[in-house]
Design an enzyme around this catalytic site. Structure first.
Site, PDB file in Angstrom:
ATOM      1  N   ARG A 247     -16.354  13.886  35.000  1.00 40.46           N
ATOM      2  CA  ARG A 247     -16.067  15.314  34.807  1.00 40.46           C
ATOM      3  C   ARG A 247     -16.895  16.154  35.765  1.00 40.46           C
ATOM      4  O   ARG A 247     -16.410  17.119  36.352  1.00 40.46           O
ATOM      5  CB  ARG A 247     -16.372  15.724  33.369  1.00 40.46           C
ATOM      6  N   PHE A 263      -3.728  14.534  29.679  1.00 43.88           N
ATOM      7  CA  PHE A 263      -4.471  13.813  28.645  1.00 43.88           C
ATOM      8  C   PHE A 263      -5.860  14.469  28.512  1.00 43.88           C
ATOM      9  O   PHE A 263      -6.892  13.801  28.577  1.00 43.88           O
ATOM     10  CB  PHE A 263      -4.620  12.322  28.960  1.00 43.88           C
ATOM     11  N   ASP A 285      -2.062  17.783  26.356  1.00 44.63           N
ATOM     12  CA  ASP A 285      -2.367  16.672  25.445  1.00 44.63           C
ATOM     13  C   ASP A 285      -1.367  16.713  24.300  1.00 44.63           C
ATOM     14  O   ASP A 285      -0.875  17.775  23.932  1.00 44.63           O
ATOM     15  CB  ASP A 285      -3.802  16.769  24.908  1.00 44.63           C
ATOM     16  N   SER A 286      -1.104  15.559  23.716  1.00 41.20           N
ATOM     17  CA  SER A 286      -0.140  15.508  22.610  1.00 41.20           C
ATOM     18  C   SER A 286      -0.774  15.904  21.277  1.00 41.20           C
ATOM     19  O   SER A 286      -0.059  16.129  20.302  1.00 41.20           O
ATOM     20  CB  SER A 286       0.462  14.102  22.497  1.00 41.20           C
ATOM     21  N   ALA A 319       2.780  13.541  27.565  1.00 40.28           N
ATOM     22  CA  ALA A 319       2.387  13.728  28.965  1.00 40.28           C
ATOM     23  C   ALA A 319       3.477  13.346  29.973  1.00 40.28           C
ATOM     24  O   ALA A 319       3.722  14.092  30.920  1.00 40.28           O
ATOM     25  CB  ALA A 319       1.122  12.921  29.244  1.00 40.28           C
ATOM     26  N   ASP A 339      -6.046  11.117  32.808  1.00 42.07           N
ATOM     27  CA  ASP A 339      -7.009  10.259  32.081  1.00 42.07           C
ATOM     28  C   ASP A 339      -6.386   9.773  30.780  1.00 42.07           C
ATOM     29  O   ASP A 339      -6.745  10.225  29.697  1.00 42.07           O
ATOM     30  CB  ASP A 339      -8.287  11.070  31.808  1.00 42.07           C
ATOM     31  N   CYS A 379      -8.709   3.175  31.183  1.00 41.92           N
ATOM     32  CA  CYS A 379      -9.721   2.637  30.267  1.00 41.92           C
ATOM     33  C   CYS A 379      -9.210   1.388  29.558  1.00 41.92           C
ATOM     34  O   CYS A 379      -9.688   1.021  28.498  1.00 41.92           O
ATOM     35  CB  CYS A 379     -10.164   3.701  29.264  1.00 41.92           C
TER      36      CYS A 379
HETATM   37  N1  SAH Z   1      -9.607  13.313  29.298  1.00 33.07           N
HETATM   38  C1  SAH Z   1     -10.128  13.342  27.946  1.00 33.07           C
HETATM   39  C2  SAH Z   1     -10.013  12.013  27.246  1.00 33.07           C
HETATM   40  C3  SAH Z   1      -8.622  11.478  27.173  1.00 33.07           C
HETATM   41  S1  SAH Z   1      -8.386  10.330  25.901  1.00 33.07           S
HETATM   42  C4  SAH Z   1     -11.551  13.844  27.968  1.00 33.07           C
HETATM   43  O1  SAH Z   1     -12.098  14.088  29.034  1.00 33.07           O
HETATM   44  O2  SAH Z   1     -12.131  13.994  26.906  1.00 33.07           O
HETATM   45  C5  SAH Z   1      -6.653  10.232  25.853  1.00 33.07           C
HETATM   46  C6  SAH Z   1      -5.955  11.442  25.305  1.00 33.07           C
HETATM   47  O3  SAH Z   1      -4.565  11.231  25.462  1.00 33.07           O
HETATM   48  C7  SAH Z   1      -6.140  11.728  23.831  1.00 33.07           C
HETATM   49  O4  SAH Z   1      -6.612  13.034  23.690  1.00 33.07           O
HETATM   50  C8  SAH Z   1      -4.749  11.630  23.203  1.00 33.07           C
HETATM   51  O5  SAH Z   1      -4.510  12.647  22.236  1.00 33.07           O
HETATM   52  C9  SAH Z   1      -3.873  11.826  24.393  1.00 33.07           C
HETATM   53  N2  SAH Z   1      -2.579  11.172  24.375  1.00 33.07           N
HETATM   54  C10 SAH Z   1      -2.269   9.909  23.999  1.00 33.07           C
HETATM   55  N3  SAH Z   1      -0.981   9.649  24.254  1.00 33.07           N
HETATM   56  C11 SAH Z   1      -0.465  10.761  24.823  1.00 33.07           C
HETATM   57  C12 SAH Z   1       0.810  11.103  25.333  1.00 33.07           C
HETATM   58  N4  SAH Z   1       1.809  10.224  25.338  1.00 33.07           N
HETATM   59  N5  SAH Z   1       0.978  12.337  25.849  1.00 33.07           N
HETATM   60  C13 SAH Z   1      -0.027  13.227  25.871  1.00 33.07           C
HETATM   61  N6  SAH Z   1      -1.250  12.954  25.420  1.00 33.07           N
HETATM   62  C14 SAH Z   1      -1.475  11.735  24.904  1.00 33.07           C
END
Ligand code: SAH
Length: 448
Positions: A247, A263, A285-286, A319, A339, A379
């Site tokens: 970040r 995400f 984000d979802s 996403a 991410d 990850c």
């Molecule tokens: N970038 C974030 C961490 C991401 S973790 C940070 O810096 O804190 C992954 C994220 O993806 C989660 O918040 C989850 O809610 C979201 N997520 C999972 N599947 C998804 C999808 N299909 N579309 C959008 N968001 C999604």
């Protein structure tokens, strides 16, 4: 800045029944189990692998309960390792110590925890400085010699997350130690999903194991920026601490940029980009709860002129669909951050995961402004760095781009890598350049 009462006033001062709950937990059996295993397993354990699979066991002298201590012997009755017995898991024994017999007692746990704390000292020392970080992982499971246990600190609150019920009989020893070594006010319990249908002995998700119940979000600093985490209900332990340095990297590249944070969760990259001088940031984000907290986290930093000047908007949505819509609308961003969550836990899902990464690369590149930058992370521990990098480059090539690599990053200091499976986080920062003669329409060919 939002008016904020001091943190102290926002917590319920009512004492928790934590002590009584710990006292009522089962304790490990006084006698240890004796386990004989295959030669191959002996070799692996001696090499430092922290897991013993059920299939590698030749004999056990009795049935054990979760968390009983079990000793592995080789064919010559020599000590190999001691660990936690875990009858509900195919990883039947989680190694606490190998090669040298040990008494697993308060002194042992204290020594292990002190080692873990020492590794995080560079982060701890930032307290009070301008770029302070007050939230970090103190115990990273296997990688800190405490398999299946995570302790994340958020200021004077820690979240203790169990990935196996085998820790339950050890909490009465562990919890006071963690509280003392970290000087904590409260320790909040989180339970991995796999524990939800196992015997829990009165342990509940989000309860305090030490100190008063935590009834509000917990505030912390990350590289000097303010954040809140919902430690009782948020994903993982409330914040994805592992991306902290990425970040900061993204923040350092954000001056004047329009940024798409896909995400975004609770806005880690978003806040750093805004503080780094981004003109505009859109978080996708979802999870509606995560997006709500992302908005709040931006607001928490609105005292910084750069954040106040940044136009922040959010999208709650899936996403891939959101990205497709943006490509369709021919949107462009100077910096795109992708991410995603882990796409596979099993080896059998690797191909599908790679296809998903490729698809994200294709979609994201179509949204990167000429001269712009893509940050993409993975990850999934099953996907190695080399494979991930190859996949991103191949997808870019397919779409008609050459990628100039700006950075490859891995784990931050508080997420040490103690064994091969422990290496899960990798990220790639690239600048795409259109290949001469590449198709003008950047829309991806293949559907997911
Ligand atoms: N970038 C974030 C961490 C991401 S973790 C940070 O810096 O804190 C992954 C994220 O993806 C989660 O918040 C989850 O809610 C979201 N997520 C999972 N599947 C998804 C999808 N299909 N579309 C959008 N968001 C999604």
């Amino acid at each position: 800045m939002l008016p904020q009462p001091p943190l102290d006033d926002r917590r319920d001062p009512a004492p928790s029944p934590a002590g009584a709950v710990l006292d009522a937990l089962p304790r490990p059996a006084a006698a240890r189990l004796a386990v004989r295993v295959t030669r191959d397993a002996v070799r692996q354990l001696r090499n430092g692998h922290p897991w013993l699979y059920e299939g590698s066991i030749r004999s056990v002298d009795r049935t054990g309960s979760p968390g009983d201590l079990a000793v592995v012997f080789d064919d010559d009755r020599r000590f190999v390792a001691i660990g936690l017995w875990d009858p509900a898991s195919p990883i039947r024994l989680k190694v606490l110590q190998r090669n040298r017999p040990a008494q697993i007692d308060v002194a042992w746990f204290r020594a292990r925890l002190e080692e873990a704390v020492a590794i995080r000292e560079p982060l701890h020392r930032t307290a009070g400085t301008q770029g302070a970080t007050t939230a970090y992982r103190v115990v990273h499971g296997e990688n800190d010699g405490l398999p299946g246990l995570v302790v994340d600190r958020y200021g004077d609150v820690a979240v203790l997350k169990l990935y196996t019920a085998a820790w339950i009989p050890h909490l009465a020893v562990l919890v006071p130690l963690v509280g003392e070594l970290l000087g904590l006010r409260s320790i909040v319990l989180r339970l991995a999903r796999s524990l939800h249908d196992q015997a829990r002995h009165g342990l509940e998700e989000g309860m305090s194991l030490l100190g008063p119940e935590v009834t509000t979000n917990v505030e912390f600093l990350e590289h000097g920026l303010r954040f809140e985490a919902d430690v009782r209900r948020g994903q993982k332990t409330g914040h994805f601490l592992d991306q902290r340095d990425n970040r900061a990297l993204v923040g350092s590249m954000a001056a004047g940029a329009s940024v798409l944070d896909v995400f975004s969760c609770t806005g880690g990259f978003t806040v750093h980009a805004a503080a780094g001088g981004a003109r505009a940031v859109r978080s996708v984000d979802s999870s509606p709860g995560a997006i709500e907290l992302a908005r709040r986290n931006v607001q928490l930093n609105a005292n910084l002129p750069a954040v106040a000047a940044c136009a922040h908007d959010t999208v709650v949505g899936e996403a891939f669909g959101v990205l497709e819509g943006l490509v369709e609308a021919r949107a462009r961003f100077d910096l795109v951050v992708v991410d995603p969550p882990s796409f596979t836990r099993a080896a059998t899902g690797v191909d599908r995961a790679l296809a998903a990464y490729a698809r994200l690369t294709t979609l994201a590149l179509a949204l990167v402004q000429r001269g712009g930058t893509l940050f993409q992370a993975s990850c999934s521990s099953r996907v190695a760095m080399a494979e991930f990098v190859r996949t991103v480059h191949a997808a870019a090539g397919e779409a008609g781009y050459d990628l100039e690599e700006v950075a490859r990053t891995g784990h931050p200091v508080d997420h040490p890598i103690g064994f091969p499976e422990g290496e899960y986080l990798k990220a790639l920062v690239v600048r795409p350049a259109r290949r001469p003669g590449a198709r003008a329409d950047p829309r991806p060919r293949a559907r997911r």
